[in-house]
Design a protein around this motif. Structure first.
Motif, PDB file in Angstrom:
ATOM      1  N   CYS B  87     -13.023 -75.237 -53.677  1.00  0.00           N
ATOM      2  CA  CYS B  87     -12.361 -74.835 -54.914  1.00  0.00           C
ATOM      3  C   CYS B  87     -13.400 -74.514 -55.984  1.00  0.00           C
ATOM      4  CB  CYS B  87     -11.434 -75.969 -55.365  1.00  0.00           C
ATOM      5  SG  CYS B  87     -10.686 -75.734 -56.958  1.00  0.00           S
ATOM      6  N   ASN B  88     -14.387 -75.405 -56.112  1.00  0.00           N
ATOM      7  CA  ASN B  88     -15.436 -75.177 -57.109  1.00  0.00           C
ATOM      8  C   ASN B  88     -16.245 -73.936 -56.809  1.00  0.00           C
ATOM      9  OD1 ASN B  88     -14.769 -77.321 -58.630  1.00  0.00           O
ATOM     10  ND2 ASN B  88     -16.442 -78.655 -57.966  1.00  0.00           N
ATOM     11  N   ARG B  90     -15.321 -71.243 -55.204  1.00  0.00           N
ATOM     12  CA  ARG B  90     -14.535 -70.050 -55.546  1.00  0.00           C
ATOM     13  C   ARG B  90     -14.486 -69.849 -57.054  1.00  0.00           C
ATOM     14  NH1 ARG B  90     -11.096 -71.032 -50.834  1.00  0.00           N
ATOM     15  NH2 ARG B  90     -10.239 -72.787 -51.946  1.00  0.00           N
ATOM     16  N   GLU B  91     -14.237 -70.968 -57.738  1.00  0.00           N
ATOM     17  CA  GLU B  91     -14.078 -70.856 -59.182  1.00  0.00           C
ATOM     18  C   GLU B  91     -15.381 -70.414 -59.852  1.00  0.00           C
ATOM     19  OE1 GLU B  91     -11.350 -73.791 -60.706  1.00  0.00           O
ATOM     20  OE2 GLU B  91     -12.670 -74.005 -62.439  1.00  0.00           O
ATOM     21  N   PHE B  94     -16.012 -66.801 -59.118  1.00  0.00           N
ATOM     22  CA  PHE B  94     -15.102 -65.952 -59.891  1.00  0.00           C
ATOM     23  C   PHE B  94     -15.557 -65.892 -61.345  1.00  0.00           C
ATOM     24  CE2 PHE B  94     -11.214 -64.460 -61.796  1.00  0.00           C
ATOM     25  CZ  PHE B  94     -10.660 -63.663 -60.818  1.00  0.00           C
ATOM     26  N   ILE B  97     -18.650 -63.825 -61.645  1.00  0.00           N
ATOM     27  CA  ILE B  97     -18.362 -62.398 -61.451  1.00  0.00           C
ATOM     28  C   ILE B  97     -17.768 -61.808 -62.734  1.00  0.00           C
ATOM     29  CG2 ILE B  97     -16.893 -60.765 -60.194  1.00  0.00           C
ATOM     30  CD1 ILE B  97     -17.251 -62.607 -57.746  1.00  0.00           C
ATOM     31  N   THR B 110     -17.352 -54.160 -53.990  1.00  0.00           N
ATOM     32  CA  THR B 110     -16.098 -54.905 -54.072  1.00  0.00           C
ATOM     33  C   THR B 110     -15.818 -55.655 -52.780  1.00  0.00           C
ATOM     34  OG1 THR B 110     -15.278 -53.195 -55.510  1.00  0.00           O
ATOM     35  CG2 THR B 110     -13.668 -54.660 -54.562  1.00  0.00           C
ATOM     36  N   VAL B 114     -15.364 -59.727 -52.081  1.00  0.00           N
ATOM     37  CA  VAL B 114     -14.153 -60.315 -51.494  1.00  0.00           C
ATOM     38  C   VAL B 114     -14.520 -61.196 -50.295  1.00  0.00           C
ATOM     39  CG1 VAL B 114     -12.003 -59.821 -50.293  1.00  0.00           C
ATOM     40  CG2 VAL B 114     -12.592 -58.516 -52.312  1.00  0.00           C
ATOM     41  N   MET B 117     -16.014 -64.457 -51.322  1.00  0.00           N
ATOM     42  CA  MET B 117     -15.093 -65.419 -51.928  1.00  0.00           C
ATOM     43  C   MET B 117     -14.041 -65.921 -50.947  1.00  0.00           C
ATOM     44  SD  MET B 117     -14.503 -64.264 -55.802  1.00  0.00           S
ATOM     45  CE  MET B 117     -13.696 -65.775 -56.163  1.00  0.00           C
ATOM     46  N   THR B 118     -13.858 -65.247 -49.848  1.00  0.00           N
ATOM     47  CA  THR B 118     -12.828 -65.694 -48.907  1.00  0.00           C
ATOM     48  C   THR B 118     -13.453 -66.287 -47.657  1.00  0.00           C
ATOM     49  OG1 THR B 118     -12.664 -63.433 -48.094  1.00  0.00           O
ATOM     50  CG2 THR B 118     -11.075 -64.099 -49.731  1.00  0.00           C
ATOM     51  N   THR B 119     -13.904 -65.440 -46.743  1.00  0.00           N
ATOM     52  CA  THR B 119     -14.424 -65.902 -45.460  1.00  0.00           C
ATOM     53  C   THR B 119     -15.601 -66.854 -45.622  1.00  0.00           C
ATOM     54  OG1 THR B 119     -13.926 -63.666 -44.798  1.00  0.00           O
ATOM     55  CG2 THR B 119     -14.984 -65.053 -43.178  1.00  0.00           C
ATOM     56  N   THR B 122     -14.581 -70.252 -46.865  1.00  0.00           N
ATOM     57  CA  THR B 122     -13.901 -71.004 -45.814  1.00  0.00           C
ATOM     58  C   THR B 122     -14.924 -71.570 -44.829  1.00  0.00           C
ATOM     59  OG1 THR B 122     -12.043 -69.528 -46.043  1.00  0.00           O
ATOM     60  CG2 THR B 122     -12.115 -70.875 -44.074  1.00  0.00           C
ATOM     61  N   ASN B 123     -15.901 -70.766 -44.466  1.00  0.00           N
ATOM     62  CA  ASN B 123     -16.960 -71.261 -43.578  1.00  0.00           C
ATOM     63  C   ASN B 123     -17.677 -72.448 -44.179  1.00  0.00           C
ATOM     64  OD1 ASN B 123     -16.486 -69.396 -41.665  1.00  0.00           O
ATOM     65  ND2 ASN B 123     -18.119 -68.002 -42.265  1.00  0.00           N
TER      66      ASN B 123
END
Lengths: 644, 589
Positions: B87-88, B90-91, B94, B97, B110, B114, B117-119, B122-123
């Motif tokens: 969570c941290n 990603r935040e 973001f 960015i 772009t 993405v 921030m996603t894959t 998660t890894n």
């Protein structure tokens, strides 16, 4: 082994899918199907795998039991002997070494075979999935988001790979261990076995409860992850707009809320999954104590035939009895996830392919002395429709000319919503027909019908006098050239991309086509000329250059009928001129259906169809329509009231 | 990189520390439990002592419950820590960015952002959770077992030392080769997926040219290739298990042989031998786990690196220390400006020595071929990029002296590649002005000629816009974007090819509305169509990043060859005849 709770990467695409957990029965059916699919081609390998797992599990079992015999039958006598003779010990150890060796071989054999089986199955699955996808009608691609289709390849195939290569062998292994141990336990003592079974039942129960809970949280996590990923995609895509509008703080705020929600559901999902292992392991420990106490009571009291030595063996086995249950519970979650993936894969595989009941073929032809046509193998540049008549068994040949007629055609993407009404048109060979009209009037839709991307609801479309439903789809499409509004190019060289139009075209023919399309000039200026690699849908080319290539591609195919959807995207004036010239040259001598955006194209057309809400409201050439002072006149003079 | 990432643990430091602590306690219990089991056998059952059995049984039960408790707590905290960490990450990404300038965004692209921030997150989340638990569990189990063995018999433990060395070397050899092969496989795998993607989006082309079989063959060859590599990589990995078993069984046999000798001499009891057997198992298991951690780290390190890159990226445009908070008027001056893109460009200058002076309230048209620098030029005005040399002035002051947020609200740009966001039309419009009333929005839409189609939607201003605005046509999207910019009530309005999908008549009406309603606003209009710019006060003709001419329509028509040429071609009728087809959002998605 620690379990990991893998979240399939990029599952944002799965948003809204798989939210519902399949019922247990459906899951079993899906698993059965996966197994069947896997064993179809690898029947013997699979049997060998099961046998090897069996062998390896027996060796392991022998190893566990060996301890007791070692101590009771060899070491204890040794300590009591006056002059210890290590001979028997050496012999038994040698025998054990052989058994272990066999176990190792079995274990190596099955893992190695399994690699081939699982990877071979994956290869087959991928190719079949792709082949099947290629056979699906255009409708499928129009009605399914491309992200979802891609997710089948990236996420679902991957989870299935894990299922096949890891979960299935482990489950088989655990099952075999479970059964062999259970048999040994029953032989040793029945009442204690019941105690053991009771504990295992408890483990299974708690596991299923926990995995049910965690499954619920997992699907919530998937949903939240989808929301977060979706938001990220949207915002990253619009990041420049965010900057221009100084909207940074607000979008961060929104993101934080979504992100926190994901954190909480992820935490819950993982919590339950993480608890599973210690719970099972310690239930196993508790089972051990229970068995020891009850067993001791039984053995000491002499209630059953259990000896102390037997009890020791039993306790040893008891440990290895609960282990596979733990293993199985660990696999539960990945199995659930994989079956959901398998379901989506098979859903796509079960999708009905494009139907083709056509029987009229396109063949090379040559003209006989008497003017009739006959079929020939070589490429003559002259084509004919080979039309067999089932009634009398005769075959007739019709010259391919490019005469297309629409007879009262009705069409709708769904049966209940007709978007084109009573379309009537006649295009004689070499004629140019332009479609104009406002957005959503149905211009693009018409072009989807001639090549049978979609089938019409009512009416008839004839090509050289033959109903297009009777023509084999590949042959029909081969006789039509198409330049779409969005140019799609493929990874490969420029030459490869041009040759896409006709695979057996020589380099010279491709270059000639490029020259005709006005593409030769810019291609020559590319770093490697015709050998320049294009990647990512030709992203290293400008919009105009891509269009020029698309024209060249159609030119090399050299079809008698053309469908052009003129692009509207803003290209600079010079390239625009090149594109226009290329298009004009391509259209020369061919029957052309063009969705026109350029005045010059429209003006030069033999017939202009003005479409409005799925109907042809005006038709005629430029002069006639200008005189009519109707919709066309309005469009032309720029006084149109927008009707989108 | 590790420091940067660990810095993101933040408020989850406590649970991140509790996890290994409880894992450690759990491991201790696990190590002690074999003691109890052997005691039950040796002192209880073998001796036929019911009391001892109950006593050790009770101890073992307590230990089992404690182990369960610790295990549950460790699992709980691990879940909390890892999801909090993600969570941290990603935040923070973001957040960072959001401070990025255009040039920072260009650098990552772009799609790159993405994925990060996603894959990648998660890894990292998976790796973090695994590392917190296994990275503690494996070495600790190993150490404890080793200590126990040493306590029991130091000499017998020598066997393990040999075994462990052998196993360590073997695992290292297998793994290091396998990870290399795997990264190769995954690379190829990405290529394969890319080609599927290509096919899905180009399916009409494939079908139109009847290339299904060709594509199938191409794909089958690629899949075959991947199959071979995969088998090679996984085949390498399958050696793991047999090597492991070889060592375990070897140890057992050696232990039996030497153990027997020791027992005969009286250096060892049978119960101790049994314990040693179970310790050797757990030691080797933990080694196996360690090798897994090794693989995990190598696999996730790429993700970690990419996340760290985003986190450490510094915005290359910053507010001045003492920013000017007001813009005097809408005048714009370019003083010998040159500009080159730092990322994604060829490194060559996109703009050379631009010297331009635009009065406040003037309407300026900008015309020129693709890639001549039109967009680059206007992007400098609202300081989306900084010049390489020279100065851009707005309202008589250097743009670098203004507060960026204020500058951008006063200089409104309607970008060429513009996007709408999922939400209602009103939500989207209020991006321009957060507290805009419905009337203000309607007024802006009237000026942008967007009201006519909005009013025809059943939900009017509450119509839901799909992500990327895929449910409105290209022309409608452009008009909404213009309205959104108008709501800012800017001093300078820049339209970067923003009416290309709007029909000529509407285009003219929009321009007429501008002239009437916002006469004081400086308007810069980039266009391909002469008709869009010919009414402008002056027209700038750009050619290869340089000012070719800057004059009125009439004068340019007389003197400027480039302008004449463009005019000629468009007069011959290559302008847009009608409005474009609906935005095919789905196909391009």
């Amino acid at each position: 082994m620690e379990r990991t709770n893998r979240i399939p990467a990029g599952s944002g695409r799965n948003f809204g899918r798989g939210g519902q957990r399949a019922s247990f029965k459906e899951m079993c059916q899906m698993l059965k199907r996966v197994l069947r699919y896997m064993t179809e081609n690898y029947k013997w390998s699979f049997i060998a795998v099961v046998l090897c797992i069996f062998g390896s599990s027996l060796a392991t079992r022998r190893g566990t039991l060996f301890m007791q015999t070692l101590i009771d039958d060899y070491i204890v006598p040794l300590t009591q002997a006056a002059s210890p003779d290590y001979g028997p010990l050496a012999r038994v150890l040698a025998v054990m070494a052989c058994i272990f060796g066999a176990g190792i071989l079995c274990s190596f054999a099955y893992t190695r075979i399994m690699v081939n089986v699982s990877q071979g199955t994956m290869k087959r699955l991928r190719t079949e999935l792709f082949s099947h996808m290629q056979s699906l009608p255009v409708r499928y691609f129009d009605t399914h988001s491309h992200g979802d289709i891609m997710s089948v390849y990236t996420n679902d195939v991957d989870t299935l790979r894990q299922l096949i290569s890891q979960s299935i062998p482990q489950v088989i292994n655990a099952a075999i261990t479970l059964v062999t141990t259970l048999v040994s336990l029953i032989i040793l003592d029945i009442p204690l076995t019941i105690v053991c079974l009771f504990m295992v039942g408890l483990m299974a129960f708690s596991t299923s409860r926990l995995s049910g809970r965690s499954g619920m949280y997992f699907s919530r996590q998937q949903k939240d992850l989808g929301a977060v990923n979706g938001y990220i995609e949207e915002m990253m895509d619009g990041q420049k707009v965010v900057k221009v509008f100084c909207h940074e703080e607000k979008s961060l705020e929104q993101f934080k809320a979504l992100n926190r929600q994901l954190r909480d559901s992820a935490c819950n999902a993982n919590k339950f999954a993480n608890i599973m292992m210690p719970l099972n392991a310690n239930l196993g420990n508790i089972c051990y104590v229970l068995c020891a106490v009850i067993g001791a009571i039984l053995a000491l009291g002499g209630y059953s035939g259990l000896t102390l030595g037997g009890l020791v063996s039993f306790l040893m086995l008891c440990k290895s009895f609960t282990q596979p249950v733990t293993q199985l519970s660990q696999q539960m979650n990945s199995i659930v996830m994989a079956t959901a993936g398998a379901e989506r894969i098979f859903q796509m595989m079960d999708e009905a392919p494009e139907e083709d009941n056509g029987y009229v073929e396109l063949v090379n032809a040559k003209v006989n002395a008497d003017g009739s046509l006959t079929e020939t193998k070589e490429r003559t540049g002259l084509w004919a429709w080979r039309h067999p008549h089932s009634a009398d068994g005769t075959v007739t040949y019709t010259k391919l000319e490019g005469d297309v007629t629409f007879n009262d055609v009705d069409f709708g993407y769904n049966d209940d919503k007709i978007v084109l009404h009573n379309i009537k048109l006649f295009a004689t060979p070499g004629q140019k027909i332009a479609f104009v009209g406002s957005t959503g009037a149905g211009k693009t839709t018409i072009t989807n019908l001639i090549n049978r991307f979609y089938d019409i609801q009512d009416g008839k479309i004839r090509y050289d006098g033959i109903n297009i439903n009777k023509i084999k789809k590949p042959d029909l499409r081969r006789s039509l050239g198409i330049v779409l509004q969005d140019t799609h190019l493929f990874t490969g060289t420029v030459m490869d991309n041009i040759r896409y139009g006709r695979l057996d075209a020589t380099d010279e023919e491709c270059i000639a086509a490029a020259k005709l399309a006005n593409a030769h000039g810019f291609i020559k200026r590319l770093p490697d000329g015709y050998d320049t690699m294009l990647t990512g849908d030709g992203s290293n080319l400008s919009q105009g250059q891509r269009q020029l290539l698309a024209i060249a591609r159609a030119a090399v195919a050299d079809p008698p009928v053309l469908i052009l959807d003129e692009a509207t995207s803003s290209i600079d004036t010079r390239t625009e001129k090149l594109v226009q010239e290329g298009m004009d040259r391509l259209m020369k001598g061919r029957t052309t259906f063009v969705i026109a955006h350029r005045l010059s194209t429209v003006k030069n057309s033999d017939c202009i169809m003005v479409l409005e809400q799925g109907r042809i409201i005006e038709r005629g050439n430029h002069e006639q329509l200008m005189e009519e002072k109707g919709k066309y006149y309005q469009l032309y003079t720029g006084n149109a009231i927008e009707a989108s | 990189m590790i420091q940067i990432l660990l810095g993101q643990v933040g408020e989850y430091k406590k649970v991140s520390l509790l996890t290994p602590l409880f894992t450690a306690l759990e491991v201790f219990m696990e190590v002690l439990i074999p003691f109890a089991t052997s005691a039950i056998i040796d002192q209880g059952i073998q001796a036929g002592d019911m009391g001892k059995i109950c006593f050790y049984g009770a101890i073992m039960l307590v230990m089992a419950f404690l182990s369960l408790l610790f295990g549950v707590l460790a699992g709980r905290f691990a879940a909390e820590a890892s999801s909090g960490f993600a969570c941290n990450l990603r935040e923070s990404m973001f957040e960072n960015i959001q401070t990025f300038s255009f040039s920072n965004i260009d650098k990552f692209s772009t799609a790159g952002l993405v994925t990060r921030m996603t894959t990648d997150v998660t890894n990292m989340q998976n790796a973090y959770q695994m590392m917190m638990r296994i990275a503690v569990r494996a070495p600790l189990t190993f150490l404890c077992s080793m200590v126990m063995c040493l306590v029991i018999s130091a000499r017998l433990s020598l066997i393990f030392l040999v075994a462990i060395l052998f196993l360590g070397v073997c695992l290292f050899l297998i793994m290091s080769k396998a990870t290399k092969l795997f990264s190769q496989v995954f690379h190829k795998y990405d290529d394969l997926n890319a080609s599927v993607q290509e096919n899905v989006s180009a399916i009409r082309v494939v079908k139109a040219f009847v290339r299904e079989d060709y594509e199938k063959n191409k794909f089958a060859a690629a899949a075959e290739n991947i199959y071979r590599l995969f088998v090679k990589a996984e085949g390498r990995l399958t050696l793991n298990n047999p090597v492991m078993m070889l060592v375990v069984y070897g140890c057992m046999i050696a232990l039996s042989w030497f153990g027997a000798h020791f027992i005969v001499v009286g250096d060892l009891t049978t119960g101790q031998l049994t314990s040693m057997f179970s310790y050797v198992m757990s030691m080797l298991m933990s080694l196996m786990m360690l090798s897994m951690v090794f693989v995990m780290i190598t696999m996730s390190s790429a993700s970690g690196r990419r996340i760290a890159e985003v986190l450490t990226e510094k915005a290359d445009l910053t507010n001045p220390a003492d920013p000017v908070l007001e813009i005097a008027d809408g005048s714009i001056d370019f003083n010998h400006v040159s500009f080159a893109y730092k990322h994604g460009g060829s490194g060559e200058e996109t703009l050379h020595d631009i010297d331009l002076h635009i009065r406040s309230g003037e309407t300026v048209g900008i015309i020129g071929g693709t890639g001549c620098g039109k967009s680059s030029l206007v992007n400098l005005i609202s300081r989306l990029y900084d010049t390489t040399s020279g100065q851009v002035l707005v309202g008589g002051k250097d743009v670098r002296s203004y507060d960026m947020e204020m500058l951008r609200s006063q200089v409104a740009v309607v970008l060429q590649k513009n996007v709408l966001f999922s939400g209602t039309i009103l939500d989207n419009l209020r991006w321009g002005k957060e507290d805009a009333t419905l009337e203000e929005c309607q007024e802006a839409c009237r000026q942008a000629c967007a009201d006519e189609f909005i009013e025809r939607f059943p939900d009017k201003y509450d119509t839901w816009i799909e992500q990327g605005g895929s449910n409105v046509s290209g022309g409608q999207k452009q008009r909404l974007c213009i309205a959104r910019a108008l709501l800012k009530k800017p001093k300078v309005l820049i339209l970067d090819d923003s009416t290309s999908a709007v029909d000529t008549a509407t285009d003219a009406r929009i321009r007429a509305a501008f002239a009437k309603k916002i006469p004081g606003t400086t308007k810069l209009i980039i266009a391909q169509r002469i008709s869009s710019v010919k009414d402008a006060d002056r027209i700038l003709v750009l050619e290869n990043g340089q000012v070719n001419a800057f004059d009125t329509h009439e004068n340019l028509l007389k003197t400027n060859p480039i302008y004449q040429e463009i005019y000629e071609t468009q007069q011959q009728g290559s302008g847009d005849f009608d409005q474009p087809a609906p935005d095919t959002g789905k196909e391009s998605a």
